[in-house]
Motif scaffolding. Structure first.
Motif, mmCIF file in Angstrom:
data_model
loop_
_atom_site.group_PDB
_atom_site.id
_atom_site.type_symbol
_atom_site.label_atom_id
_atom_site.label_comp_id
_atom_site.label_asym_id
_atom_site.label_seq_id
_atom_site.Cartn_x
_atom_site.Cartn_y
_atom_site.Cartn_z
ATOM 1 N N SER A 79 53.151 -15.394 17.340
ATOM 2 C CA SER A 79 52.006 -16.169 17.809
ATOM 3 C C SER A 79 50.799 -15.285 18.091
ATOM 4 C CB SER A 79 52.393 -16.921 19.086
ATOM 5 O OG SER A 79 51.303 -17.662 19.581
ATOM 6 N N ASP A 84 46.599 -18.651 15.253
ATOM 7 C CA ASP A 84 47.200 -19.980 15.374
ATOM 8 C C ASP A 84 46.143 -21.072 15.290
ATOM 9 O OD1 ASP A 84 49.641 -18.801 15.608
ATOM 10 O OD2 ASP A 84 50.036 -19.435 17.669
ATOM 11 N N ILE A 88 46.116 -23.982 12.515
ATOM 12 C CA ILE A 88 46.151 -25.404 12.873
ATOM 13 C C ILE A 88 45.008 -26.149 12.206
ATOM 14 C CG2 ILE A 88 45.831 -27.016 14.803
ATOM 15 C CD1 ILE A 88 47.380 -24.951 16.526
ATOM 16 N N ARG A 92 45.486 -29.255 9.564
ATOM 17 C CA ARG A 92 44.856 -30.573 9.704
ATOM 18 C C ARG A 92 44.244 -31.021 8.390
ATOM 19 N NH1 ARG A 92 41.757 -28.570 14.310
ATOM 20 N NH2 ARG A 92 42.981 -28.759 16.215
ATOM 21 N N LEU A 110 56.149 -25.831 15.045
ATOM 22 C CA LEU A 110 55.286 -25.890 16.215
ATOM 23 C C LEU A 110 53.832 -26.129 15.817
ATOM 24 C CD1 LEU A 110 54.868 -25.515 19.285
ATOM 25 C CD2 LEU A 110 54.574 -23.073 18.834
ATOM 26 N N LEU A 111 53.330 -25.355 14.846
ATOM 27 C CA LEU A 111 51.927 -25.497 14.456
ATOM 28 C C LEU A 111 51.675 -26.824 13.746
ATOM 29 C CD1 LEU A 111 50.943 -21.885 13.355
ATOM 30 C CD2 LEU A 111 50.864 -22.953 15.607
ATOM 31 N N ASP A 113 53.238 -29.621 14.451
ATOM 32 C CA ASP A 113 53.189 -30.618 15.522
ATOM 33 C C ASP A 113 51.835 -30.595 16.230
ATOM 34 O OD1 ASP A 113 54.282 -32.532 17.487
ATOM 35 O OD2 ASP A 113 54.189 -30.818 18.851
ATOM 36 N N LEU A 114 51.325 -29.404 16.512
ATOM 37 C CA LEU A 114 50.024 -29.291 17.168
ATOM 38 C C LEU A 114 48.911 -29.852 16.286
ATOM 39 C CD1 LEU A 114 50.385 -25.733 18.747
ATOM 40 C CD2 LEU A 114 50.339 -27.919 19.956
ATOM 41 N N ARG A 117 49.128 -33.648 16.467
ATOM 42 C CA ARG A 117 48.752 -34.188 17.770
ATOM 43 C C ARG A 117 47.237 -34.214 17.964
ATOM 44 N NH1 ARG A 117 52.478 -34.745 21.877
ATOM 45 N NH2 ARG A 117 54.621 -34.274 21.299
ATOM 46 N N THR A 118 46.506 -33.422 17.185
ATOM 47 C CA THR A 118 45.041 -33.433 17.251
ATOM 48 C C THR A 118 44.463 -34.147 16.037
ATOM 49 O OG1 THR A 118 45.016 -31.238 16.225
ATOM 50 C CG2 THR A 118 44.919 -31.328 18.615
ATOM 51 N N ARG A 155 60.618 -27.395 22.407
ATOM 52 C CA ARG A 155 59.422 -28.182 22.121
ATOM 53 C C ARG A 155 59.494 -28.799 20.724
ATOM 54 N NH1 ARG A 155 53.652 -28.194 22.693
ATOM 55 N NH2 ARG A 155 52.929 -29.635 21.082
ATOM 56 N N SER A 159 59.824 -32.793 19.651
ATOM 57 C CA SER A 159 58.614 -33.363 19.058
ATOM 58 C C SER A 159 58.866 -33.960 17.680
ATOM 59 C CB SER A 159 57.526 -32.291 18.951
ATOM 60 O OG SER A 159 57.181 -31.773 20.213
#
Length: 387
Positions: A79, A84, A88, A92, A110-111, A113-114, A117-118, A155, A159
């Motif tokens: 990380s 990161d 992300i 997107r 993880l990335l 999911d982030l 989420r945005t 996490r 998720s």
């Protein structure tokens, strides 16, 4: 299953295609091979596929040659706030119009999911897009790094809409962490290309002056969890005559350390570096050794058994269910047991012949690439309909 109705209902009226985005991080050797296989199989089924991975991985695995769109995203192995954030943002953009996002490994999961989420920051990106994460590896770090990885693991497990485990122990782990849906998702080894040399020529290429010397082959990325340090320990305890030569094919961060040990301790080991002629090395070998601390569905084990090369392997992770009775299993972390198994097998041509016959038979029980792709596509359909 008829996938056409699902594609038409989830990809919009313009294309009528399901759009799947496959995501993986840096340093993903076996994962990269698996993702390439998925990309090729999914595009053959009429699915639109985008692969998000570090830029240099396309040259290594050939994602864009499968018919998939390659979208470079620098997902680093560790990380970093700036890296990161950049990753992300790229994810997107890649996820726009996606019907399913399928991440491979914890960092990619993880990335991804982030990024989802945005989702509101970009038109066409839907936060309800199903997220599938495949767990390929157990966590073997120690200390603070282990604690951080476990937080990330929890996490990601909670998720994801679906967690696929490459072996049964990974599925159990995901459920323990609170995954709402966790299933076995075997990773098929793509068919190994035929070698260009027969056994005699392959052996002559490696040992031109010692035609009768036994050859033991190990293949893999030179990283701690592969246990190559333990393999070097085991070579000091080999007692057969003539003593075998161990060929270690692969590259990685432990290369210099292992090379120094071989030279300092005068071990019967030859480090070959990265090789593209593994089929010829298999043809030359009397047996293959896997000394890993953990494996799910080892590609090397699958290649060895398919080729009918006797295999000695540590009984870890998904290995016992993968090899059945077609290999010699030894405890992990025990160089003496590994050395005894290698000595015993080299001294027993009848046992080696039996294992050589058992390997291809065991391989017939594994799902092939087509079955793996069909299984994954079926889960995508289920998730899309549920969403």
């Amino acid at each position: 299953m008829d996938h056409s109705s699902v594609r038409a209902s989830t990809a919009g009226p313009e294309t009528g295609q399901l759009h799947v985005v496959l995501v993986l991080s840096a340093g993903s050797g076996g994962i990269g091979v698996h993702v390439r296989s998925l990309a090729q199989g999914l595009t053959a089924h009429g699915v639109k596929v985008t692969v998000c991975a570090p830029a240099d991985s396309d040259a290594l695995f050939g994602f864009s040659r499968t018919g998939a769109v390659f979208h470079p995203v620098e997902i680093t192995a560790t990380s970093g706030a700036r890296s990161d954030a950049t990753a992300i943002g790229e994810l997107r953009r890649a996820f726009t119009s996606a019907g399913v996002v399928h991440a491979h490994g914890l960092r990619a999961g993880l990335l991804s999911d982030l990024a989802l989420r945005t989702a509101g920051r970009l038109p066409g990106l839907r936060p309800e897009t199903p997220l599938v994460v495949t767990f390929h590896h157990a966590l073997l770090a120690t200390g603070l790094e282990r604690r951080l990885q476990r937080l990330m693991e929890r996490r990601v497990a909670r998720s994801a809409d679906l967690v696929l485990g490459a072996s049964s122990d990974l599925v159990a782990r995901a459920r323990e962490l609170g995954a709402t849906d966790a299933r076995l998702g075997p990773v098929a080894a793509p068919p190994q290309a035929a070698g260009g040399l027969d056994r005699a020529a392959a052996r002559a290429a490696v040992l031109p002056d010692e035609p009768d010397r036994p050859l033991v082959l190990a293949v893999g990325r030179l990283v701690p969890h592969k246990g190559f340090g333990l393999l070097l320990d085991a070579t000091r305890e080999l007692t057969g005559a003539p003593g075998p030569l161990v060929l270690l094919a692969g590259d990685g961060p432990q290369a210099a350390e292992l090379r120094e040990r071989v030279a300092a301790e005068r071990l019967p080991v030859r480090l070959l570096g990265h090789r593209t002629d593994v089929p010829d090395l298999l043809a030359a070998a009397d047996l293959v050794v896997i000394s890993s601390r953990w494996e799910a569905r080892s590609l090397v084990a699958q290649e060895a058994l398919r080729a009918g090369v006797p295999l000695v392997v540590t009984a870890v992770g998904g290995i016992p269910e993968l090899v059945g009775d077609a290999a010699v299993l030894v405890p992990a972390g025990d160089p003496a047991a590994l050395a005894r198994a290698v000595d015993g097998l080299l001294a027993d041509p009848v046992r080696r012949a039996a294992l050589a016959e058992a390997g291809p038979v065991q391989a017939e029980t594994w799902p092939d690439e087509a079955a793996t792709v069909a299984q994954v596509l079926s889960t995508y359909d289920e998730l899309v309909q549920r969403a």
